[in-house]
Scaffold this motif. Structure first.
Motif, short mmCIF file in Angstrom:
data_model
loop_
_atom_site.label_atom_id
_atom_site.label_comp_id
_atom_site.label_asym_id
_atom_site.label_seq_id
_atom_site.Cartn_x
_atom_site.Cartn_y
_atom_site.Cartn_z
N ILE A 57 -16.31 89.21 94.70
CA ILE A 57 -15.32 90.09 95.32
C ILE A 57 -14.06 90.18 94.46
O ILE A 57 -13.43 91.23 94.37
N ARG A 58 -13.71 89.09 93.81
CA ARG A 58 -12.51 89.07 92.96
C ARG A 58 -12.75 89.73 91.60
O ARG A 58 -11.84 89.87 90.81
N GLY A 59 -13.98 90.11 91.32
CA GLY A 59 -14.26 90.86 90.11
C GLY A 59 -14.69 90.03 88.92
O GLY A 59 -14.58 90.49 87.79
N ASN A 60 -15.20 88.82 89.16
CA ASN A 60 -15.68 87.99 88.06
C ASN A 60 -16.91 88.64 87.43
O ASN A 60 -17.90 88.89 88.11
N ILE A 61 -16.84 88.94 86.13
CA ILE A 61 -17.91 89.67 85.46
C ILE A 61 -19.21 88.87 85.43
O ILE A 61 -20.30 89.44 85.55
N GLU A 62 -19.12 87.54 85.29
CA GLU A 62 -20.33 86.72 85.29
C GLU A 62 -21.03 86.79 86.64
O GLU A 62 -22.25 86.87 86.72
N ALA A 63 -20.24 86.76 87.71
CA ALA A 63 -20.81 86.87 89.06
C ALA A 63 -21.45 88.24 89.25
O ALA A 63 -22.54 88.35 89.83
N PHE A 64 -20.79 89.29 88.76
CA PHE A 64 -21.35 90.65 88.88
C PHE A 64 -22.69 90.73 88.15
O PHE A 64 -23.68 91.21 88.70
N ASN A 65 -22.72 90.27 86.90
CA ASN A 65 -23.95 90.36 86.10
C ASN A 65 -25.07 89.53 86.70
O ASN A 65 -26.23 89.97 86.74
N ALA A 66 -24.75 88.33 87.18
CA ALA A 66 -25.77 87.47 87.79
C ALA A 66 -26.30 88.10 89.07
O ALA A 66 -27.53 88.12 89.30
N LEU A 67 -25.41 88.63 89.90
CA LEU A 67 -25.86 89.26 91.15
C LEU A 67 -26.70 90.50 90.87
O LEU A 67 -27.70 90.74 91.55
N ASP A 68 -26.33 91.24 89.86
CA ASP A 68 -27.13 92.41 89.48
C ASP A 68 -28.55 91.98 89.09
O ASP A 68 -29.53 92.61 89.50
N ARG A 69 -28.67 90.92 88.30
CA ARG A 69 -30.00 90.43 87.90
C ARG A 69 -30.79 89.92 89.10
O ARG A 69 -31.99 90.17 89.20
N ILE A 70 -30.11 89.21 90.00
CA ILE A 70 -30.78 88.67 91.20
C ILE A 70 -31.35 89.80 92.04
O ILE A 70 -32.52 89.78 92.43
N ILE A 71 -30.54 90.81 92.30
CA ILE A 71 -30.98 91.93 93.14
C ILE A 71 -32.08 92.73 92.46
O ILE A 71 -33.08 93.07 93.08
N THR A 72 -31.91 93.01 91.19
CA THR A 72 -32.92 93.78 90.45
C THR A 72 -34.25 93.04 90.41
O THR A 72 -35.31 93.64 90.65
N ASN A 73 -34.21 91.75 90.13
CA ASN A 73 -35.45 90.97 90.09
C ASN A 73 -36.11 90.88 91.46
O ASN A 73 -37.34 90.95 91.55
N ARG A 74 -35.31 90.75 92.53
CA ARG A 74 -35.87 90.72 93.88
C ARG A 74 -36.56 92.04 94.19
O ARG A 74 -37.68 92.07 94.69
N GLU A 75 -35.89 93.14 93.89
CA GLU A 75 -36.47 94.46 94.15
C GLU A 75 -37.76 94.67 93.34
O GLU A 75 -38.75 95.20 93.87
N ASP A 76 -37.75 94.26 92.08
CA ASP A 76 -38.95 94.40 91.24
C ASP A 76 -40.09 93.55 91.76
O ASP A 76 -41.25 93.99 91.77
N LEU A 77 -39.79 92.33 92.19
CA LEU A 77 -40.82 91.44 92.73
C LEU A 77 -41.44 92.03 93.99
O LEU A 77 -42.67 92.04 94.14
N VAL A 78 -40.62 92.53 94.90
CA VAL A 78 -41.13 93.13 96.12
C VAL A 78 -42.00 94.33 95.81
O VAL A 78 -43.11 94.48 96.35
N LYS A 79 -41.56 95.18 94.90
CA LYS A 79 -42.34 96.36 94.51
C LYS A 79 -43.68 95.96 93.91
O LYS A 79 -44.72 96.53 94.24
#
Length: 85
Positions: A57-79
């Motif tokens: 929420i505070r805009g930490n770029i590492e948190a943004f990039n990690a969360l993006d990878r987590i969500i993308t990988n979850r979506e790909d796994l489900v698909k």
């Protein structure tokens, strides 16, 4: 909206991820969040889920990039699993 309010909003948007990601990119990622994503983010960042959420929420770029990878990988796994079943 006054000129002062415009400058304030622009400053807030630039603070997020130090200007490396736009407000639109952050909003799109937030819309893809599911229950448990902050827990996984906390494990990835070696902190509590609450601290991980605050970093994002505070805009930490590492948190943004990690969360993006987590969500993308979850979506790909489900698909992938849905296609195999």
């Amino acid at each position: 909206m006054s000129r002062q309010q415009d400058k304030t909003m622009e400053k807030i948007n630039n603070v997020l991820t130090n200007g490396l990601k736009s407000k639109k990119e952050i909003d799109l990622l937030e819309n893809r969040l599911q229950y448990g994503d902050y827990t996984t983010l906390g494990a990835a960042l070696s902190c509590s889920p609450d601290a991980a959420k605050k970093r994002f929420i505070r805009g930490n770029i590492e948190a943004f990039n990690a969360l993006d990878r987590i969500i993308t990988n979850r979506e790909d796994l489900v698909k992938d699993l849905q296609n195999k079943l």
